[in-house]
Scaffold this active site. Structure first.
Site: not given
Ligand code: GAL
Length: 672
Positions: A114, A152-153, A312, A320, A360-363
């Site tokens: 992305r 986004n960011e 967020e 990550w 991001e499945k382990f978030h």
């Molecule tokens: C942010 C992002 C989100 C998601 C999140 C995970 O920086 O805007 O889409 O990826 O991190 O921590």
């Protein structure tokens, strides 16, 4: 004019990124039911959905989004509607491969992740306007839409692109700034190493060079990059303002990202209707609630003290970091309420429901893989109630004690290669000074160096390598009128073109500090020097000659042994402190204690890790007490007052159990 708060949201915001496109529609109803159970008031939708909204060029499918918005709206939940411009579809890149960004090394990045964007690509610029128009036309007046969440960011994961289209845009930006090549040559000091340009077409981005690339060129490139991305935000924002009158437009910042990243948010903050921010703990760092507080304080300062919104953060672990440490029980609540205490009118998360597929499945999420029979879910529901109970704080403003100067542009400059020591890092110093203020229980506003500072009894300059004449004059004026200024080493050295101020260091600050620096004497890696008050310092030392300042502490060993290390200069009606080395935490706290005494600013003698911050509104004052420690604590308050989370009546003290938060309404803390 657009509103400055999500329209129709008459509560604190609570919710998160909601990405139901990953799920069958049968799940959506359950989502909405559980959102109500958790007290969710707003969700962010559509951020990553361009390929669903426009599956083929110019062919749109809005059916699913129509349905979703209606469903959410019928449940009384407000929507921050995303524009999906951080993820152009595969077909877009097939048609416009040049819109993929090129790294400094000349590598073109690939599709499949992305944020792979060249912001100077004409095709991308047209495409974002067109998808924003489509969304604005269709949903600009939809009753669910409270806020527009553009992109986004920005700048993450890639900000600069080094392709030819960007080079051309850079040249246009430079022509605007300098008008003539002669001026550009002067500003960049191109006589050095024979870099003089005699045609604009010779001017390039600072691509990979054999050795140190021209610093002024790199600094302008960083400024250009921030501006170029901001132009794209403005393109979308203007479309939405026109098609969705009154609805505010934002984009989520990452204001305290630790590597002093690529956007000058002071400029960005002027362009958004509501300042919003994302914050993630660096889970492995000790006392990471200090970085959280700092992030919140920066964001509030970007919002000029007005309420802002945390868009967020995480309920538990992210996915990550090298080791994704789970939040401990209660930590999520403390995190959220600390943001609220520091001015966020709400607390939102990435994301609502944990993904089963994708990167991001382990978030963590509000609704974890473990479902509703889980600790996280129970805490999410509990937090929803707390956020509901805090409705009275909405619109109130944080009461700050001191200001700290913060300047992304200076940090970009200091980060360039071939500075006197690789160990001296602007952000490290800012973090260290902020932590000292935190440990003194002083609430910090951050300020742009050009800002009016007279409202603050004490201003700290943790690192300001670049300093224009106007900033120097601002600081001089501040001290002359009675302010107390604390300046840390390697500040006021160069002007905004990275040219050393004439005469001895620190050129821009010699008079106000009452001293000159004869020589920088950086330390060896790991070396520590001792000061005569028993504290130690590392990384940096200087040989100082006093020119009116008094010596407070001296170096007892190391390359500057016998010379002043910390000084104090009384000038006009104020005082200017100078700290010529990287003091450890004890030393910084001691300097702050003494400077605060000069500023007649009483400290708060509370135990370590008891966070206290106050918001003041028309109807009352709200004292947030966050106990990050393992022991119960008692904090004095002036009563009578009410604790908002428990309903308890408070007279003279509030007891806060280990790990808990209390919010005392309509009181002024007794020891201020
Ligand atoms: C942010 C992002 C989100 C998601 C999140 C995970 O920086 O805007 O889409 O990826 O991190 O921590």
């Amino acid at each position: 004019m657009a509103a400055q708060w999500p329209v129709g949201l008459d509560a604190l915001a609570y919710g998160g990124d909601y990405n139901p496109e990953q799920w069958p529609k049968t799940v959506w109803r359950e989502d909405v039911r559980l959102m109500r159970e958790a007290g969710v008031t707003m969700v962010s939708i559509g951020i990553f959905t361009w390929s669903l909204l426009e599956p083929e060029p110019g062919q749109y499918d809005f059916g699913w989004l129509d349905h979703l918005l209606d469903l959410v709206h019928d449940s009384g939940i407000r929507v921050a509607l995303g524009t999906p411009t951080v993820v152009p579809p595969a077909w877009f890149y097939q048609r416009n491969p040049e819109a993929l960004p090129v790294t400094r090394e000349g590598v073109r990045l690939a599709f499949g992740s992305r944020g792979a964007i060249c912001h100077s690509s004409a095709a991308y610029q047209q495409a974002i306007v067109s998808i924003a128009e489509q969304l604005g036309r269709r949903y600009g007046r939809h009753p669910a839409v409270a806020l527009w969440h553009v992109h986004n960011e920005y700048g993450v994961p890639v900000s600069a692109c080094y392709c030819d289209a960007t080079a051309a845009a850079f040249r246009r930006w430079l022509a605007d700034r300098y008008t003539t090549l002669k001026e550009l040559n002067e500003a960049w000091g191109t006589t050095f190493w024979g870099q003089t340009y005699n045609s604009w077409t010779q001017v390039q981005p600072p691509r990979l060079t054999p050795t140190a690339c021209n610093p002024a060129q790199q600094l302008d490139w960083a400024r250009f990059t921030s501006d170029e991305l901001l132009e794209n935000f403005i393109r979308e924002r203007d479309v939405l303002h026109a098609l969705s009158p009154g609805i505010p437009v934002t984009t989520n910042f990452q204001a305290a990202l630790s590597q002093c990243e690529s956007l000058d948010y002071w400029a960005w903050a002027r362009e958004v209707d509501v300042v919003t921010n994302d914050h993630y703990l660096v889970a492995e760092t000790d006392r990471n609630h200090i970085n959280l507080a700092m992030s919140a304080d920066i964001t509030r300062s970007l919002a000029n003290g007005r309420p802002w919104l945390l868009l967020e953060h995480s309920t538990g672990a992210v996915n990550w970091q090298p080791r994704n440490i789970a939040k401990r029980p209660g930590e999520m609540g403390r995190n959220s309420l600390a943001h609220v205490g520091r001015g966020s009118d709400g607390a939102m998360f990435f994301q609502w429901r944990a993904s089963r597929i994708g990167a991001e499945k382990f978030h963590s999420a509000m609704l974890p893989h473990a479902g509703t029979e889980s600790r996280i879910w129970r805490e999410v529901v509990r937090l929803g109630r707390a956020i509901g109970a805090l409705a009275p704080v909405r619109g109130s403003r944080v009461v700050a004690d001191i200001a700290m100067l913060w300047d992304w542009q200076s940090w970009w400059a200091q980060r360039l290669e071939w500075r006197p020591s690789v160990d001296l890092d602007a952000r490290e110093r800012a973090d260290a000074w902020y932590a000292a203020a935190y440990d003194r229980h002083l609430t910090v506003d951050f300020a742009h160096p050009d800002a009016e500072l007279s409202g603050y009894p004490l201003v700290v300059v943790p690192a300001l390598y670049t300093m224009s004449e106007s900033v120097a004059a601002n600081l001089r004026r501040y001290v002359e009128k009675g302010g107390v200024l604390v300046v840390s080493c390697f500040s006021g050295i160069v002007d905004e073109r990275d040219v050393v101020h004439p005469g001895p260091y620190p050129g821009a600050l010699r008079d106000v500090l009452g001293l000159t620096v004869d020589e920088f004497t950086p330390l060896l890696e790991g070396e520590r020097v001792r000061l005569d008050n028993g504290t130690t310092a590392d990384i940096w030392a200087e040989v100082i000659t006093l020119e009116g300042a008094e010596r407070i502490w001296s170096y007892t060993n190391g390359p500057a042994a016998g010379h002043p290390a910390v000084t104090r200069h009384t000038t006009g009606r104020g005082t200017a402190w100078y700290v010529s080395t990287c003091l450890g935490q004890d030393g910084l706290v001691t300097v702050l204690r003494q400077a605060a005494a000069d500023a007649m600013l009483p400290g708060r003698d509370l135990p370590r890790d008891i966070e206290v911050v106050e918001r003041a509104g028309i109807e009352g004052r709200y004292l947030f007490v966050i106990n990050h420690s393992d022991e119960e604590t008692t904090v004095p308050v002036t009563g009578p007052a009410t604790e908002l989370l428990t309903g308890e009546n408070v007279t003279a003290h509030i007891q806060v159990p280990a790990g808990e938060v209390r919010v005392v309404a309509r009181t002024i803390w007794s020891e201020r």
